[in-house]
Motif scaffolding. Structure first.
Motif, mmCIF file in Angstrom:
data_model
loop_
_atom_site.group_PDB
_atom_site.id
_atom_site.type_symbol
_atom_site.label_atom_id
_atom_site.label_comp_id
_atom_site.label_asym_id
_atom_site.label_seq_id
_atom_site.Cartn_x
_atom_site.Cartn_y
_atom_site.Cartn_z
ATOM 1 N N MET A 146 -50.901 12.430 -18.874
ATOM 2 C CA MET A 146 -50.223 13.426 -19.010
ATOM 3 C C MET A 146 -48.942 13.440 -19.620
ATOM 4 N N SER A 147 -48.374 14.662 -19.790
ATOM 5 C CA SER A 147 -47.107 14.501 -20.661
ATOM 6 C C SER A 147 -45.843 13.446 -20.395
ATOM 7 N N ASP A 148 -45.267 12.844 -21.097
ATOM 8 C CA ASP A 148 -44.407 11.641 -20.858
ATOM 9 C C ASP A 148 -43.044 12.349 -20.724
ATOM 10 N N ARG A 149 -42.900 13.467 -20.282
ATOM 11 C CA ARG A 149 -41.643 14.090 -20.103
ATOM 12 C C ARG A 149 -41.247 14.734 -18.816
ATOM 13 N N CYS A 150 -40.553 14.237 -18.111
ATOM 14 C CA CYS A 150 -40.422 15.124 -16.805
ATOM 15 C C CYS A 150 -39.925 16.565 -16.801
ATOM 16 N N VAL A 151 -40.265 17.522 -16.283
ATOM 17 C CA VAL A 151 -40.009 18.774 -16.331
ATOM 18 C C VAL A 151 -38.566 19.136 -16.248
ATOM 19 N N HIS A 152 -37.771 18.307 -15.403
ATOM 20 C CA HIS A 152 -36.377 18.578 -15.100
ATOM 21 C C HIS A 152 -35.532 18.595 -16.175
ATOM 22 N N ARG A 153 -35.309 17.445 -16.843
ATOM 23 C CA ARG A 153 -34.349 16.923 -17.785
ATOM 24 C C ARG A 153 -34.941 16.147 -18.919
ATOM 25 N N ALA B 193 -45.945 5.260 -7.303
ATOM 26 C CA ALA B 193 -45.766 5.248 -5.881
ATOM 27 C C ALA B 193 -47.115 5.490 -5.328
ATOM 28 N N GLY B 194 -48.173 4.620 -5.147
ATOM 29 C CA GLY B 194 -49.363 5.129 -4.656
ATOM 30 C C GLY B 194 -49.941 5.617 -5.967
ATOM 31 N N ASP B 195 -50.612 7.036 -5.736
ATOM 32 C CA ASP B 195 -51.093 7.712 -7.029
ATOM 33 C C ASP B 195 -50.148 8.928 -7.361
ATOM 34 N N THR B 196 -48.893 8.370 -7.228
ATOM 35 C CA THR B 196 -47.981 9.404 -8.050
ATOM 36 C C THR B 196 -46.796 8.851 -8.796
ATOM 37 N N VAL B 197 -46.444 9.615 -9.692
ATOM 38 C CA VAL B 197 -45.530 9.069 -10.502
ATOM 39 C C VAL B 197 -43.880 9.669 -10.215
ATOM 40 N N VAL B 198 -42.985 8.530 -10.018
ATOM 41 C CA VAL B 198 -41.718 9.049 -9.709
ATOM 42 C C VAL B 198 -40.770 8.727 -10.914
ATOM 43 N N CYS B 199 -40.062 9.855 -11.480
ATOM 44 C CA CYS B 199 -39.226 9.919 -12.515
ATOM 45 C C CYS B 199 -38.142 9.067 -11.893
ATOM 46 N N GLY B 200 -37.510 8.368 -12.939
ATOM 47 C CA GLY B 200 -36.701 7.352 -12.600
ATOM 48 C C GLY B 200 -34.955 8.085 -12.949
ATOM 49 N N TYR B 201 -35.099 9.125 -13.256
ATOM 50 C CA TYR B 201 -33.699 9.817 -13.518
ATOM 51 C C TYR B 201 -33.276 10.765 -12.312
ATOM 52 N N PHE C 205 -38.056 13.406 -9.355
ATOM 53 C CA PHE C 205 -39.226 14.415 -9.470
ATOM 54 C C PHE C 205 -40.412 13.557 -9.334
ATOM 55 N N THR C 206 -41.337 14.083 -8.382
ATOM 56 C CA THR C 206 -42.694 13.255 -8.289
ATOM 57 C C THR C 206 -43.923 14.136 -8.465
ATOM 58 N N TYR C 207 -44.911 13.286 -9.338
ATOM 59 C CA TYR C 207 -46.014 14.197 -9.722
ATOM 60 C C TYR C 207 -47.353 13.246 -9.254
ATOM 61 N N GLY C 208 -48.272 14.093 -8.865
ATOM 62 C CA GLY C 208 -49.592 13.545 -8.733
ATOM 63 C C GLY C 208 -50.535 13.247 -9.936
ATOM 64 N N ALA C 209 -51.746 12.709 -9.510
ATOM 65 C CA ALA C 209 -52.511 12.446 -10.750
ATOM 66 C C ALA C 209 -52.761 13.569 -11.834
ATOM 67 N N ASP C 210 -52.749 14.712 -11.174
ATOM 68 C CA ASP C 210 -53.149 15.790 -12.008
ATOM 69 C C ASP C 210 -51.835 16.564 -12.859
ATOM 70 N N GLY C 211 -50.809 15.918 -12.688
ATOM 71 C CA GLY C 211 -49.504 16.301 -13.313
ATOM 72 C C GLY C 211 -48.784 17.413 -12.501
ATOM 73 N N VAL C 212 -49.394 17.849 -11.328
ATOM 74 C CA VAL C 212 -48.613 18.787 -10.649
ATOM 75 C C VAL C 212 -47.553 18.132 -9.689
ATOM 76 N N VAL D 4 -44.966 17.264 -6.826
ATOM 77 C CA VAL D 4 -45.253 17.241 -5.382
ATOM 78 C C VAL D 4 -44.009 17.174 -4.599
ATOM 79 N N ALA D 5 -42.782 16.732 -5.343
ATOM 80 C CA ALA D 5 -41.549 16.550 -4.486
ATOM 81 C C ALA D 5 -40.669 16.498 -5.733
ATOM 82 N N VAL D 6 -39.401 17.357 -5.180
ATOM 83 C CA VAL D 6 -38.266 17.257 -5.808
ATOM 84 C C VAL D 6 -37.120 17.033 -5.083
ATOM 85 N N PRO D 7 -35.938 16.525 -5.647
ATOM 86 C CA PRO D 7 -34.803 16.168 -4.820
ATOM 87 C C PRO D 7 -34.061 17.233 -4.127
#
Length: 343
Positions: free
Chosen positions: A45-52, A64-72, A75-82, A84-87
């Motif tokens: 998937m793209s290596d750029r968070c959609v937020h900033r 975190a399991g099968d999700t990617v948590v942006c360190g900034y 924003f949390t993404y599933g394996a399909d890039g969608v 699933v959680a925002v702050p």
């Protein structure tokens, strides 16, 4: 406008490089995040968070399991890039999704599809089966090239440079002196260049790995599948030893040299290289020798092509080139890649 050939599979990594750590590589100008789900599947998937636009491969981003948590901002993404959680809110914006890339593991490589994802399934992935086949032992690596990918294609399609650039490793006088034959298979999308030497000096690369002493029969048969996969079928045998009429070749040593040529940017390239052999399969000393020697050869190419890139980048457009018979394979590759880019 980009010059990259779109709607094609490119090697993004070796399978061994991708695991449960976030890993990023730029392919055709696109920064791609690679990682494995808990069941071992590779996702891209793209290596750029959609937020900033924070790179998700940078710490403290994490899995975190099968999700990617942006360190900034988390924003949390599933394996399909969608996403699933925002702050700070329960509703996730409908457009919060990363670009997802078709991905495949084949022949020890991780391939990603650059272009329209809908065309991925109908686009053939080039093969290099020796890299993951019983009866073959492989050494491999990757070197960054500060030069455009077309220069590496030119380099590999004309092996006469071995005589001059790689003397003392794989080059001998016969390589440059022997004429080539070139075949362009438009239907298969493959360019073949062959050089058969009936009586040649044995270079250290083969003498020290096979134990052959004296003169050799040496065949170099190139198959290039534009825009990105190159295979050199190398046959080495004592002088006068030819394959049997039934096609068997038990008295020769065979080496399959594979290059995956992956553009990083318009002026840089990932140079994946691998050497597969059908002899001394369990001999670690031979593996170490071939790995060290081939990397030395690759780095000699890197030095030369980096210098050539600086020259070309500093010259005005329209500089002249002189091409001769040894360039027929490289020129055919240029034409085929140009047609693919136009399409």
């Amino acid at each position: 406008m980009t010059s990259f050939v779109q709607d094609q599979w490119y090697v993004a990594a070796y399978a061994r490089e991708v695991g449960r750590e976030l890993f990023s590589r730029t392919v055709c100008g696109e920064s791609i995040l690679l990682w494995r789900t808990r069941d071992g599947a590779v996702t891209a998937m793209s290596d750029r968070c959609v937020h900033r636009r924070f790179p998700l491969s940078e710490q403290p981003s994490h899995l975190a399991g099968d999700t990617v948590v942006c360190g900034y901002h988390g924003f949390t993404y599933g394996a399909d890039g969608v996403c699933v959680a925002v702050p700070g809110q329960t509703r996730v914006p409908r457009t919060a999704r990363l670009r997802s890339y078709p991905v495949a593991e084949q022949d020890s490589f991780v391939w990603v599809f650059i272009g329209d994802p809908a065309r991925a399934e109908g686009t053939r992935i080039p093969r290099a089966p020796w890299l993951d086949r019983a009866g073959w032992t492989v050494v491999s690596g990757m070197e960054p090239l500060a030069a455009r990918s077309s220069l590496l294609v030119d380099n590999l399609m004309d092996l006469s440079h071995e005589t001059y650039l790689h003397g003392g490793y794989i080059g001998t006088p016969e390589v440059a002196a022997t004429p080539i034959t070139t075949e362009v298979d438009e239907e298969a999308g493959i360019i073949r260049v062959s050089r058969h030497m009936a009586d040649a000096e044995c270079p250290p690369f083969y003498a020290d790995s096979t134990g052959i002493t004296g003169r050799i029969t040496r065949w170099q048969d190139i198959e290039f599948t534009p825009p990105c996969l190159y295979v050199l079928h190398s046959r080495i045998a004592p002088a006068g030893v030819l394959p049997n009429p039934d096609g068997t070749d038990p008295d020769a040593f065979h080496v399959e040299v594979v290059y995956a040529i992956t553009p990083e940017t318009e002026s840089s390239t990932h140079d994946f290289w691998a050497v597969a052999r059908d002899f001394a399969l369990d001999d670690e000393a031979v593996s170490e020798y071939l790995a060290k020697s081939n990397r030395t050869v690759v780095l000699q190419d890197v030095t030369a092509l980096d210098a050539l890139e600086r020259v070309i980048a500093g010259e005005p457009d329209g500089h002249q080139e002189l091409s001769i018979n040894i360039d027929t394979g490289g020129l055919a590759a240029r034409r085929m890649i140009a047609r693919m880019a136009q399409r």
